[in-house]
Design a protein around this motif. Structure first.
Motif, PDB file in Angstrom:
ATOM      1  N   THR A 158       0.837  -1.185   0.000  1.00 61.56           N
ATOM      2  CA  THR A 158       0.000   0.000   0.000  1.00 61.56           C
ATOM      3  C   THR A 158       0.879   1.245   0.000  1.00 61.56           C
ATOM      4  O   THR A 158       1.809   1.353   0.793  1.00 61.56           O
ATOM      5  N   ASN A 159       0.588   2.156  -0.904  1.00 63.99           N
ATOM      6  CA  ASN A 159       1.363   3.388  -1.085  1.00 63.99           C
ATOM      7  C   ASN A 159       2.811   3.119  -1.474  1.00 63.99           C
ATOM      8  O   ASN A 159       3.676   3.960  -1.287  1.00 63.99           O
ATOM      9  N   GLY A 160       3.075   1.924  -2.010  1.00 67.74           N
ATOM     10  CA  GLY A 160       4.434   1.581  -2.407  1.00 67.74           C
ATOM     11  C   GLY A 160       4.515   1.275  -3.896  1.00 67.74           C
ATOM     12  O   GLY A 160       3.617   1.589  -4.666  1.00 67.74           O
ATOM     13  N   GLU A 161       5.590   0.666  -4.274  1.00 68.25           N
ATOM     14  CA  GLU A 161       5.840   0.307  -5.660  1.00 68.25           C
ATOM     15  C   GLU A 161       5.301  -1.079  -5.976  1.00 68.25           C
ATOM     16  O   GLU A 161       5.173  -1.920  -5.097  1.00 68.25           O
ATOM     17  N   ASP A 162       5.039  -1.306  -7.253  1.00 67.63           N
ATOM     18  CA  ASP A 162       4.718  -2.650  -7.723  1.00 67.63           C
ATOM     19  C   ASP A 162       6.036  -3.370  -7.974  1.00 67.63           C
ATOM     20  O   ASP A 162       6.957  -2.809  -8.581  1.00 67.63           O
ATOM     21  N   LEU A 163       6.143  -4.604  -7.503  1.00 60.22           N
ATOM     22  CA  LEU A 163       7.353  -5.395  -7.680  1.00 60.22           C
ATOM     23  C   LEU A 163       7.030  -6.669  -8.434  1.00 60.22           C
ATOM     24  O   LEU A 163       5.922  -7.190  -8.348  1.00 60.22           O
ATOM     25  N   VAL A 164       8.022  -7.195  -9.129  1.00 56.20           N
ATOM     26  CA  VAL A 164       7.905  -8.478  -9.798  1.00 56.20           C
ATOM     27  C   VAL A 164       9.018  -9.359  -9.258  1.00 56.20           C
ATOM     28  O   VAL A 164      10.174  -8.934  -9.202  1.00 56.20           O
ATOM     29  N   VAL A 165       8.675 -10.577  -8.854  1.00 51.08           N
ATOM     30  CA  VAL A 165       9.650 -11.513  -8.307  1.00 51.08           C
ATOM     31  C   VAL A 165       9.694 -12.737  -9.214  1.00 51.08           C
ATOM     32  O   VAL A 165       8.655 -13.314  -9.533  1.00 51.08           O
ATOM     33  N   VAL A 166      10.894 -13.103  -9.654  1.00 50.75           N
ATOM     34  CA  VAL A 166      11.092 -14.297 -10.488  1.00 50.75           C
ATOM     35  C   VAL A 166      12.295 -15.067  -9.952  1.00 50.75           C
ATOM     36  O   VAL A 166      13.080 -14.536  -9.172  1.00 50.75           O
ATOM     37  N   THR A 167      12.454 -16.305 -10.395  1.00 53.60           N
ATOM     38  CA  THR A 167      13.624 -17.089  -9.990  1.00 53.60           C
ATOM     39  C   THR A 167      14.860 -16.600 -10.743  1.00 53.60           C
ATOM     40  O   THR A 167      14.747 -15.951 -11.792  1.00 53.60           O
ATOM     41  N   LEU A 168      16.035 -16.931 -10.220  1.00 47.74           N
ATOM     42  CA  LEU A 168      17.269 -16.579 -10.922  1.00 47.74           C
ATOM     43  C   LEU A 168      17.302 -17.198 -12.308  1.00 47.74           C
ATOM     44  O   LEU A 168      17.747 -16.580 -13.268  1.00 47.74           O
ATOM     45  N   GLU A 169      16.843 -18.433 -12.423  1.00 44.51           N
ATOM     46  CA  GLU A 169      16.866 -19.118 -13.720  1.00 44.51           C
ATOM     47  C   GLU A 169      15.966 -18.404 -14.724  1.00 44.51           C
ATOM     48  O   GLU A 169      16.337 -18.228 -15.885  1.00 44.51           O
ATOM     49  N   HIS A 170      14.782 -17.981 -14.289  1.00 45.69           N
ATOM     50  CA  HIS A 170      13.888 -17.227 -15.172  1.00 45.69           C
ATOM     51  C   HIS A 170      14.526 -15.884 -15.521  1.00 45.69           C
ATOM     52  O   HIS A 170      14.467 -15.436 -16.665  1.00 45.69           O
ATOM     53  N   TRP A 171      15.138 -15.231 -14.565  1.00 50.26           N
ATOM     54  CA  TRP A 171      15.799 -13.954 -14.822  1.00 50.26           C
ATOM     55  C   TRP A 171      16.905 -14.121 -15.857  1.00 50.26           C
ATOM     56  O   TRP A 171      17.104 -13.272 -16.720  1.00 50.26           O
ATOM     57  N   ARG A 172      17.634 -15.231 -15.786  1.00 51.54           N
ATOM     58  CA  ARG A 172      18.699 -15.520 -16.756  1.00 51.54           C
ATOM     59  C   ARG A 172      18.113 -15.486 -18.175  1.00 51.54           C
ATOM     60  O   ARG A 172      18.698 -14.923 -19.080  1.00 51.54           O
ATOM     61  N   LYS A 173      16.935 -16.067 -18.333  1.00 44.60           N
ATOM     62  CA  LYS A 173      16.301 -16.120 -19.661  1.00 44.60           C
ATOM     63  C   LYS A 173      15.772 -14.763 -20.104  1.00 44.60           C
ATOM     64  O   LYS A 173      15.973 -14.346 -21.238  1.00 44.60           O
ATOM     65  N   ILE A 174      15.075 -14.060 -19.223  1.00 42.34           N
ATOM     66  CA  ILE A 174      14.437 -12.809 -19.651  1.00 42.34           C
ATOM     67  C   ILE A 174      15.409 -11.635 -19.688  1.00 42.34           C
ATOM     68  O   ILE A 174      15.106 -10.618 -20.299  1.00 42.34           O
TER      69      ILE A 174
END
Length: 114
Positions: free
Chosen positions: A92-108
């Motif tokens: 609330t009153n903060g930022e939207d965050l996206v959380v992914v795995t390291l392996e998914h981050w490696r791909k994207i």
């Protein structure tokens, strides 16, 4: 913060730095201070060469984000889905965050193999 907690945090930062090096980035652990002037992981010679401000946190027990992530993983297994898990978080009153795995981050991130 205890010495063991700092050691755990530093160890995790080294792991994440190694991950980005595997992707081809020339990175190092940032200088640690109470008020950050650089991120936990930054470019070795120039922060401009590394496109993200990376903060690392290693927790023994996770909060809501970890619970939601584990729920999503469990649900994908149940649904026999091969889709990578992405958790969106908003405080609330903060930022939207996206959380992914390291392996998914490696791909994207565009640096890892598909």
């Amino acid at each position: 913060m205890s010495r063991s907690q700092r050691t755990k945090g530093h160890t995790y930062e080294r792991k994440i730095a190694a991950f980005y090096r595997e992707l081809g980035y020339d990175v190092r652990r940032g200088a640690q201070a109470h008020e950050a002037v650089e991120p936990d992981i930054c470019g070795r010679n120039s922060n401009e060469a590394f496109p993200w401000w990376v903060e690392c946190a290693h927790y023994a027990r996770g909060g809501l984000v970890f619970r939601k992530f584990k729920q999503a993983v469990r649900d994908t297994v149940r649904a026999k889905s091969k889709k990578p898990v992405v958790v969106h978080v908003h405080e609330t009153n903060g930022e939207d965050l996206v959380v992914v795995t390291l392996e998914h981050w490696r791909k994207i991130s565009g640096k890892g193999s598909e």
